[in-house]
Write a protein that holds these residues in place. Structure first.
Motif, PDB file in Angstrom:
ATOM      1  N   ASP A   1       0.845  -1.177   0.000  1.00  0.00           N
ATOM      2  CA  ASP A   1       0.000   0.000   0.000  1.00  0.00           C
ATOM      3  C   ASP A   1       0.890   1.240   0.000  1.00  0.00           C
ATOM      4  O   ASP A   1       2.125   1.140  -0.035  1.00  0.00           O
ATOM      5  CB  ASP A   1      -0.988  -0.022   1.164  1.00  0.00           C
ATOM      6  CG  ASP A   1      -0.321   0.051   2.541  1.00  0.00           C
ATOM      7  OD1 ASP A   1       0.860   0.450   2.625  1.00  0.00           O
ATOM      8  OD2 ASP A   1      -0.991  -0.291   3.527  1.00  0.00           O
TER       9      ASP A   1
ATOM     10  N   SER B   1      -9.632   3.177  -7.651  1.00  0.00           N
ATOM     11  CA  SER B   1      -8.672   3.346  -6.568  1.00  0.00           C
ATOM     12  C   SER B   1      -8.910   4.671  -5.857  1.00  0.00           C
ATOM     13  O   SER B   1      -9.285   5.673  -6.487  1.00  0.00           O
ATOM     14  CB  SER B   1      -7.236   3.316  -7.102  1.00  0.00           C
ATOM     15  OG  SER B   1      -6.300   3.573  -6.062  1.00  0.00           O
TER      16      SER B   1
ATOM     17  N   GLU C   1      -3.687   2.269  -4.151  1.00  0.00           N
ATOM     18  CA  GLU C   1      -4.020   0.962  -3.593  1.00  0.00           C
ATOM     19  C   GLU C   1      -3.068  -0.136  -4.075  1.00  0.00           C
ATOM     20  O   GLU C   1      -2.438  -0.011  -5.129  1.00  0.00           O
ATOM     21  CB  GLU C   1      -5.474   0.633  -3.916  1.00  0.00           C
ATOM     22  CG  GLU C   1      -6.422   1.641  -3.264  1.00  0.00           C
ATOM     23  CD  GLU C   1      -7.882   1.262  -3.392  1.00  0.00           C
ATOM     24  OE1 GLU C   1      -8.178   0.083  -3.666  1.00  0.00           O
ATOM     25  OE2 GLU C   1      -8.728   2.158  -3.225  1.00  0.00           O
ATOM     26  N   PRO C   2      -2.945  -1.217  -3.305  1.00  0.00           N
ATOM     27  CA  PRO C   2      -1.998  -2.287  -3.652  1.00  0.00           C
ATOM     28  C   PRO C   2      -2.213  -2.834  -5.057  1.00  0.00           C
ATOM     29  O   PRO C   2      -3.345  -3.052  -5.486  1.00  0.00           O
ATOM     30  CB  PRO C   2      -2.300  -3.368  -2.596  1.00  0.00           C
ATOM     31  CG  PRO C   2      -2.852  -2.615  -1.439  1.00  0.00           C
ATOM     32  CD  PRO C   2      -3.629  -1.479  -2.020  1.00  0.00           C
TER      33      PRO C   2
ATOM     34  N   LEU D   1      -0.793   0.938  -7.381  1.00  0.00           N
ATOM     35  CA  LEU D   1      -0.155   2.117  -6.794  1.00  0.00           C
ATOM     36  C   LEU D   1       0.668   2.851  -7.848  1.00  0.00           C
ATOM     37  O   LEU D   1       1.489   2.246  -8.535  1.00  0.00           O
ATOM     38  CB  LEU D   1       0.754   1.665  -5.640  1.00  0.00           C
ATOM     39  CG  LEU D   1       1.600   2.724  -4.925  1.00  0.00           C
ATOM     40  CD1 LEU D   1       0.701   3.720  -4.214  1.00  0.00           C
ATOM     41  CD2 LEU D   1       2.556   2.054  -3.935  1.00  0.00           C
TER      42      LEU D   1
END
Length: 475
Positions: free
Chosen positions: A217, A423, A441-442, A445
């Motif tokens: 993250d 996201s 977001e993971p 990103l």
């Protein structure tokens, strides 16, 4: 690669995963023509106890390319294609964004990364809901070369996708492109090689023993990610859509080591056409060349055959020492697995050759570099996104290539919704005074949208290495 040496490799993998934040990995080892180890390390999904094992499915991503060219090799054996044959002779509908390049492309060039055509990935990553194998080929008609034919290495997923689909068409000309490719891979590669769990069926893969994707993250913590973005590759799956296990993946590596022989010793695909895929088509770097879905390098003085794979939250690679028939296959369920791949290759070779131990230090350096880079990146972000620039955004934008973008709020968070995926975004003031919004977001990103104005309308601009895409405000 006896038990003690395999244990050293497993220990390195386990230690490296802990440092990098990789939840799970599966690997298998080949030596002396036999699979001497296959197993897993870690868990399939953070927060759940189910362990990774040799039969856990992972997305192998671009390792699909080498498997696809094996299928093409079987067609070459049957005389259904020649590597030096113009693609337009075999598939008249093939068309690039440049007529001259279209006519120059031979079949081997579809997957050589040598035609001068650049990546054009954002278009299939952002817009895939209605995409098909046919639209994958059609998208190539917008792809134009940015360098001379054979001049430099330029990786192009759409070309690899076309190679697989045209191959499937040559095998089963009466079937739709996607179904023909899937059947050709099943009947010509997966079944004969004993890859019984390997599949392109996402629903089937996700029902059973499978690994979930993970990524960092915005604060550098490994977290579970959604699968949405991995569906983007399915319309272009010859380039990277395969799910496989360490048990199956090492059988593909064994087939490479045996240059086309199956388990019973029968020559299933000719050695000439298996090896044709390794012939240098373009230089990748010092002592490294790219063939057809395979890369060859003289690394630390030793010839090695390999290829990486990267989708959202999944990274893979295999390494084969052709001179000795020793190989290893590796699958991971995190974006940070990408930082593991080269050190894992180094450690594998250290163990095989009793080499100087440097791989562990490479992992420590990768961890330090990642932390420093992320800290610098995070330091400039405003999270939640700053109120003033958010207030100036339109509610809806449209890009001709990347589709619709809807801006919404959830509590204090600002969300960019691209339809297929979305996201939470941060804001950033850039050195030139402009404002960017960055996805946080993971596995997603770092996608950047720069605020601007064109012809009196608000726009958001995103770029890859060689293209610019403009989202313009709409009603």
């Amino acid at each position: 690669m006896d038990a003690s040496r395999v244990a050293l490799l497993r220990s390195f993998l386990s230690d490296s995963m802990k440092q990098l934040g990789v939840p799970g990995a599966s690997f298998a080892v080949l030596d002396g023509g036999k699979v001497v180890y296959e197993g897993g390390v870690g868990v399939r999904e953070l927060g759940k106890p189910a362990p990774v094992d040799a039969n856990t499915l992972f997305m192998a991503a671009s390792n699909t390319k080498g498997m696809s060219t094996l299928m093409l090799s079987s067609l070459a054996d049957e005389g259904k294609l020649k590597w030096d044959q113009p693609v337009t002779q075999l598939y008249p509908g093939f068309k690039l964004g440049d007529a001259e390049t279209t006519q120059k492309v031979l079949f081997k060039h579809l997957i050589c990364a040598c035609t001068g055509l650049p990546r054009q990935d954002l278009e299939w990553i952002f817009e895939y809901k209605n995409a098909t194998p046919e639209s994958s080929l059609a998208l190539l008609a917008t792809n134009k070369p940015t360098s001379g034919f054979g001049d430099i290495f330029q990786y192009n997923n759409l070309m690899a996708s076309a190679a697989g689909y045209i191959g499937g068409h040559l095998a089963y000309p009466e079937m739709p492109l996607g179904a023909a490719y899937d059947l050709a891979m099943q009947k010509r590669i997966f079944d004969p090689l004993g890859m019984s769990s390997t599949t392109f069926d996402m629903a089937k893969a996700l029902k059973g023993n499978h690994a979930s994707p993970h990524g960092m993250d915005v604060n550098g913590k490994t977290a579970l990610a959604g699968m949405e973005m991995n569906y983007s590759i399915m319309p272009h799956r010859p380039a990277g859509g395969v799910w496989t296990t360490a048990h199956d993946f090492i059988r593909y590596v064994k087939f490479e080591a045996d240059t086309g022989k199956v388990e019973n010793g029968k020559q299933y695909i000719s050695a000439d056409n298996v090896l044709a895929r390794r012939q240098p088509q373009v230089n990748v770097g010092e002592n490294a060349t790219y063939g057809m879905g395979l890369e060859t390098e003289v690394a630390w003085g030793v010839p090695i055959l390999f290829h990486g794979g990267s989708m959202f939250g999944f990274k893979s690679n295999f390494y084969l020492l052709p001179d000795s028939g020793i190989g290893v296959a590796l699958l991971t369920n995190s974006d940070e697995g990408g930082r593991l791949l080269r050190p894992f290759m180094r450690r594998f070779m250290e163990i095989v050759f009793d080499g100087k131990p440097e791989a562990a230090a490479d992992i420590k350096a990768a961890v330090a570099t990642t932390k420093a880079g992320l800290a610098q990146f995070r330091d400039r972000l405003v999270i939640p996104a700053a109120t003033q620039p958010v207030s100036k955004l339109a509610k809806r934008y449209q890009s001709p290539e990347l589709g619709e973008l809807i801006v919404s709020k959830k509590g204090r968070d600002t969300i960019f919704d691209f339809g297929e995926w979305k996201s939470v975004v941060a804001s950033r003031k850039n050195d030139d005074g402009s404002i960017s919004f960055i996805t946080t977001e993971p596995t997603r990103l770092g996608f950047e949208m720069v605020v601007g104005e064109r012809q009196g309308k608000r726009v958001l601009i995103t770029r890859d290495g060689q293209h610019e895409y403009v989202f313009t405000e709409g009603s």
